[in-house]
Write an enzyme that holds these catalytic residues in place. Structure first.
Site, mmCIF file in Angstrom:
data_model
loop_
_atom_site.group_PDB
_atom_site.id
_atom_site.type_symbol
_atom_site.label_atom_id
_atom_site.label_comp_id
_atom_site.label_asym_id
_atom_site.label_seq_id
_atom_site.Cartn_x
_atom_site.Cartn_y
_atom_site.Cartn_z
ATOM 1 N N GLU A 209 -8.190 3.307 8.778
ATOM 2 C CA GLU A 209 -7.209 3.740 9.435
ATOM 3 C C GLU A 209 -7.489 4.978 9.985
ATOM 4 O O GLU A 209 -7.416 5.281 11.126
ATOM 5 C CB GLU A 209 -5.334 3.893 9.083
ATOM 6 C CG GLU A 209 -4.630 3.102 8.633
ATOM 7 C CD GLU A 209 -3.293 3.195 7.637
ATOM 8 O OE1 GLU A 209 -3.336 4.004 8.291
ATOM 9 O OE2 GLU A 209 -2.911 2.642 6.952
ATOM 10 N N ASP B 58 -4.878 1.581 4.700
ATOM 11 C CA ASP B 58 -4.069 1.995 3.304
ATOM 12 C C ASP B 58 -3.211 0.946 2.776
ATOM 13 O O ASP B 58 -2.816 0.752 3.071
ATOM 14 C CB ASP B 58 -3.165 3.743 3.308
ATOM 15 C CG ASP B 58 -4.002 4.911 4.180
ATOM 16 O OD1 ASP B 58 -5.289 4.191 4.213
ATOM 17 O OD2 ASP B 58 -3.149 5.558 4.738
ATOM 18 N N ASP C 210 -0.895 0.712 1.719
ATOM 19 C CA ASP C 210 1.020 1.269 0.891
ATOM 20 C C ASP C 210 1.666 0.241 2.749
ATOM 21 O O ASP C 210 0.477 -0.997 2.648
ATOM 22 C CB ASP C 210 1.112 1.949 1.228
ATOM 23 C CG ASP C 210 0.426 3.088 2.398
ATOM 24 O OD1 ASP C 210 -0.082 2.245 3.499
ATOM 25 O OD2 ASP C 210 1.245 4.062 2.996
ATOM 26 N N GLU D 287 2.631 0.594 4.845
ATOM 27 C CA GLU D 287 1.890 1.008 6.355
ATOM 28 C C GLU D 287 1.148 0.193 6.210
ATOM 29 O O GLU D 287 0.668 -0.124 7.557
ATOM 30 C CB GLU D 287 2.808 2.249 6.485
ATOM 31 C CG GLU D 287 2.931 2.810 7.719
ATOM 32 C CD GLU D 287 4.209 2.837 8.434
ATOM 33 O OE1 GLU D 287 4.719 2.390 9.565
ATOM 34 O OE2 GLU D 287 4.803 2.270 7.290
ATOM 35 N N TYR E 50 -5.835 7.984 -4.218
ATOM 36 C CA TYR E 50 -4.495 8.370 -2.891
ATOM 37 C C TYR E 50 -2.821 8.669 -3.070
ATOM 38 O O TYR E 50 -2.729 8.165 -4.138
ATOM 39 C CB TYR E 50 -4.199 6.384 -2.415
ATOM 40 C CG TYR E 50 -3.639 6.092 -1.297
ATOM 41 C CD1 TYR E 50 -4.007 6.925 0.425
ATOM 42 C CD2 TYR E 50 -1.872 5.931 -1.017
ATOM 43 C CE1 TYR E 50 -3.512 6.182 1.370
ATOM 44 C CE2 TYR E 50 -1.258 4.930 -0.551
ATOM 45 C CZ TYR E 50 -2.168 5.999 0.942
ATOM 46 O OH TYR E 50 -1.865 5.131 2.222
ATOM 47 N N ARG F 10 -0.136 8.672 -1.854
ATOM 48 C CA ARG F 10 1.220 8.054 -1.146
ATOM 49 C C ARG F 10 1.417 6.913 -1.969
ATOM 50 O O ARG F 10 0.773 5.513 -1.845
ATOM 51 C CB ARG F 10 1.491 7.122 0.069
ATOM 52 C CG ARG F 10 1.124 8.188 1.158
ATOM 53 C CD ARG F 10 1.559 8.246 2.709
ATOM 54 N NE ARG F 10 1.363 8.521 3.689
ATOM 55 C CZ ARG F 10 -0.079 9.276 4.509
ATOM 56 N NH1 ARG F 10 -1.231 8.221 4.396
ATOM 57 N NH2 ARG F 10 -0.177 10.285 5.014
ATOM 58 N N HIS G 164 -0.520 1.000 -7.132
ATOM 59 C CA HIS G 164 -1.749 2.078 -7.518
ATOM 60 C C HIS G 164 -1.098 3.317 -8.415
ATOM 61 O O HIS G 164 -0.682 3.267 -8.941
ATOM 62 C CB HIS G 164 -2.747 2.682 -5.975
ATOM 63 C CG HIS G 164 -1.348 2.572 -4.946
ATOM 64 N ND1 HIS G 164 -1.295 1.866 -3.468
ATOM 65 C CD2 HIS G 164 -0.923 3.584 -4.449
ATOM 66 C CE1 HIS G 164 -1.138 1.777 -2.987
ATOM 67 N NE2 HIS G 164 -0.371 3.491 -3.376
#
Length: 696
Positions: free
Chosen positions: A8, A81, A83, A85, A297, A299, A342
């Site tokens: 990303e 990433d 997640d 999104e 990470y 988030r 995660h």
């Protein structure tokens, strides 16, 4: 041909390319490459809510480059990433690049380190379409609410307003808290503090009557009556309780708690915390190590820690603090309703303590990294053990109580303690006391108090409230708060968040006609439905359909009920008269903050800055008064002399009254009390500039 890896953020390219070597080519999508159109709804409400995704205009050249690179490669891996999104971005990339969704093209990096990237590349998998559906459901729901409700606000309140499925709930929470404060009626009460002495002085507070019943003193007369009753009283220890309290460390950070503690300890906004955390995750250049990510990470709502990380933390604690600082059993924290994809937020390597990398980090990077480091290490340390004591002292017909503690073993507090939005009252140290001891009363002081209204939200406490109520996801809290600030629905008053008149009008309107949109339980329930879509237990189309059936009816009813009605936002009057027409000017908000405007617009278009804020520190150049102003071009605040243009002194910080030893210029006080020389050419400034250049 090399294999193509798409991430990303461009900030990751250098590190990942280094770890993968020349057999791979790493490129970045720079976030989303496709989205719903900005000019229209972009969702087919009549045919299964099918989203009408389009290629983003600003990404046209990048998409062309990605397509060419994919065509020239020997395989494509999507490393966005880890997640929802990120999963959705991978799915959009797969659509653009015509990849087979049944192929294992998806890889995830929990940390941007050699081992983290290697582990991700060893475990490619198919794109998780359940995750994609959950993100798609959220995007479609938010688009429906935004594109249906915002135009309603334009017609009924003011053009340019916005409403959001989650932001409206957050705004209502702030408004409701303000209303609670406004209607709060304070009640008087009194406390009595006895200053006692036995070997050393200590303080006890009136608790109640001698038979142990709690009492409240409501007035000065009652307080004085107690003082009179105790004029010649003997104070005697009648109960003594000693104990041991074990205080446990806080768990490692998740997204929401990182934002909360960043606000409390560092005074960072949520957006700033996440921006700096992103930098630490993507990696920094470290002499002797190379470029590497410093944290996992950021988030995540999982408290899980890998066995390797737990073992490394234990080894570090044993080496730097000693064996007694390790708990008998390794600490394992469990999450509630977490997407456990995660780990919690932690340092990637125990070989890189904050002080070792301080010189290569910016000031804000170092502060946040140290916060993550300290929290993680402390979470794996022994309890803090405290000896506690509670003492009852009887005097006449009254009972006084004192409590305190002494630290027997500091444990994790040797490194870190979690902050609180409202700090507990500090307990005092007590002398050694025994039953029957008769401490002498040196003073008995009555003090008047009033019950206090609930505190306004701070960014930290609002984040905590959103998290506890299941509103939104941790990664959305910072943008939500930032959005309602930018929309002028709320404003900062020191560190607290206060609704504006506009925010109150919008909230009242939505609350009256769209109760579900601002209902905490309904919004939290929708979040749970998204989790079920994520887990493959619900259809995203059915979830959106169930919501829209009711919402469409509600919109129609609201429009019919308010046909021809337009609400007026109350204006805050100042005490300044318009010099052109004599009306009392009102406070308005613009691009660069608040200003005064004549309420007679458009007949009278007079505007002027808010009265200048006077400063007690005199102008260092002429001795005149200093005022705080805002630049007309940029809106940035500065300090200037009130005698301008006769005196042209202006500075970005407040003059301290001191002069620089190196160049003789003025010393200014900046953010959080930091002092620096006003002269940009001063050697003291040049040293810091050179240091920053070395870091970059």
């Amino acid at each position: 041909m090399a294999k193509l890896v798409i991430v990303e953020s461009p900030g990751k390219i250098k590190n990942i390319q280094k770890y993968l070597g020349s057999d791979y080519k790493v490129m970045a999508s720079k976030g989303h490459v496709r989205d719903l159109p900005k000019s229209k709804m972009g969702v087919d409400l009549e045919h299964g809510f099918k989203p009408q995704y389009i290629e983003m205009a600003e990404k046209k050249d990048l998409i062309k480059q990605l397509r060419q690179a994919a065509a020239d490669s020997d395989g494509v891996y999507l490393a966005t990433d880890p997640d929802r999104e990120g999963e959705a971005i991978s799915w959009h990339l797969a659509q653009l690049l015509a990849l087979n969704l049944n192929d294992p093209v998806r890889v995830c990096f929990n940390e941007i380190t050699h081992s983290g990237v290697e582990a991700g590349m060893k475990n490619p998998h198919k794109i998780d379409l359940n995750l994609v559906d959950a993100q798609q459901a959220r995007r479609v729901l938010d688009r429906i609410v935004g594109y249906k409700l915002s135009p309603f606000l334009w017609k009924k309140v003011r053009s340019g307003l916005s409403a959001g499925r989650v932001q409206s709930v957050a705004l209502k929470m702030v408004v409701d808290r303000e209303r609670d404060i406004e209607k709060f009626v304070p009640e008087e009460f009194w406390t009595l503090e006895a200053r006692l002495f036995h070997k050393k002085a200590f303080t006890a507070h009136l608790y109640g009557t001698a038979d142990g019943k709690k009492m409240t003193v409501h007035s000065a007369d009652e307080a004085n009556r107690v003082v009179t009753d105790l004029e010649n009283a003997v104070y005697r220890v009648t109960d003594l309780k000693k104990g041991v309290r074990n205080k446990q460390p806080a768990p490692p950070f998740i997204t929401s708690t990182l934002q909360q503690e960043g606000s409390r300890k560092l005074n960072f906004t949520g957006l700033r915390t996440m921006r700096v955390a992103q930098q630490l995750y993507e990696g920094v250049e470290i002499p002797g190590v190379g470029s590497t990510g410093l944290i996992t990470y950021m988030r995540t709502d999982s408290l899980r820690i890998s066995d390797e990380a737990r073992s490394a933390a234990a080894a570090y604690i044993k080496a730097h603090y000693g064996e007694k600082y390790l708990p008998a059993k390794p600490r394992v924290y469990r999450s509630k309703n977490a997407q456990d994809a995660h780990e919690a937020i932690r340092p990637t390597s125990m070989d890189l303590p904050p002080e070792k990398v301080k010189d290569v980090l910016s000031a804000e990077q170092y502060k946040l990294y140290k916060l993550v480091w300290d929290r993680f290490v402390a979470s794996q340390m022994s309890n803090c053990v405290q000896n506690t004591v509670s003492v009852d002292v009887t005097a006449g017909n009254y009972l006084f109580r004192a409590s305190g503690y002494a630290v027997k073993f500091d444990g994790f507090t040797a490194l870190y303690e979690e902050s609180k939005d409202v700090e507990d009252e500090r307990q005092s140290s007590l002398p050694e006391l025994a039953m029957g001891d008769e401490p002498k009363c040196r003073s008995l002081t009555p003090e008047q108090h009033f019950t206090q209204p609930p505190a306004r939200y701070t960014e930290s406490s609002l984040t905590k409230a959103l998290d506890e109520n299941g509103i939104g996801r941790p990664s959305t809290y910072a943008p939500i708060i930032s959005n309602i600030l930018q929309r002028n629905y709320i404003e900062r008053e020191k560190k607290t968040l206060k609704p504006t008149q506009l925010g109150m009008v919008v909230t009242d309107l939505i609350s009256e006609y769209f109760k579900k949109i601002v209902d905490v339980k309904f919004t939290a329930g929708m979040e749970q439905n998204l989790d079920k879509i994520d887990a493959g237990e619900l259809s995203w189309v059915d979830t959106v359909s169930d919501f829209y059936k009711d919402f469409a009816v509600t919109i129609k009813k609201a429009e019919d009920s308010m046909n021809g009605v337009r609400l007026k936002v109350p204006e805050v009057e100042s005490d300044v008269a318009c010099e052109k027409c004599g009306r009392t000017m009102v406070v308005k908000s613009g691009r660069f903050g608040k200003f005064l405007a004549c309420p007679g617009y458009p007949e009278c278009k007079n505007t002027k800055p808010l009265p200048e804020e006077k400063i007690t520190q005199p102008c260092p150049k002429c001795g005149g008064e200093l005022v705080r102003r805002a630049s007309k071009k940029t809106g940035k605040k500065f300090y200037g002399c009130s005698r301008y243009p006769e005196c042209d002194f202006a500075a970005p910080g407040l003059p301290s009254g001191e002069t620089c030893d190196s160049c003789g210029s003025y010393i200014l006080v900046g953010a959080r009390g930091r002092k620096y020389c006003m002269n940009a050419e001063c050697p003291t400034r040049q040293k810091k500039t050179a240091k920053k250049a070395v870091k970059s």
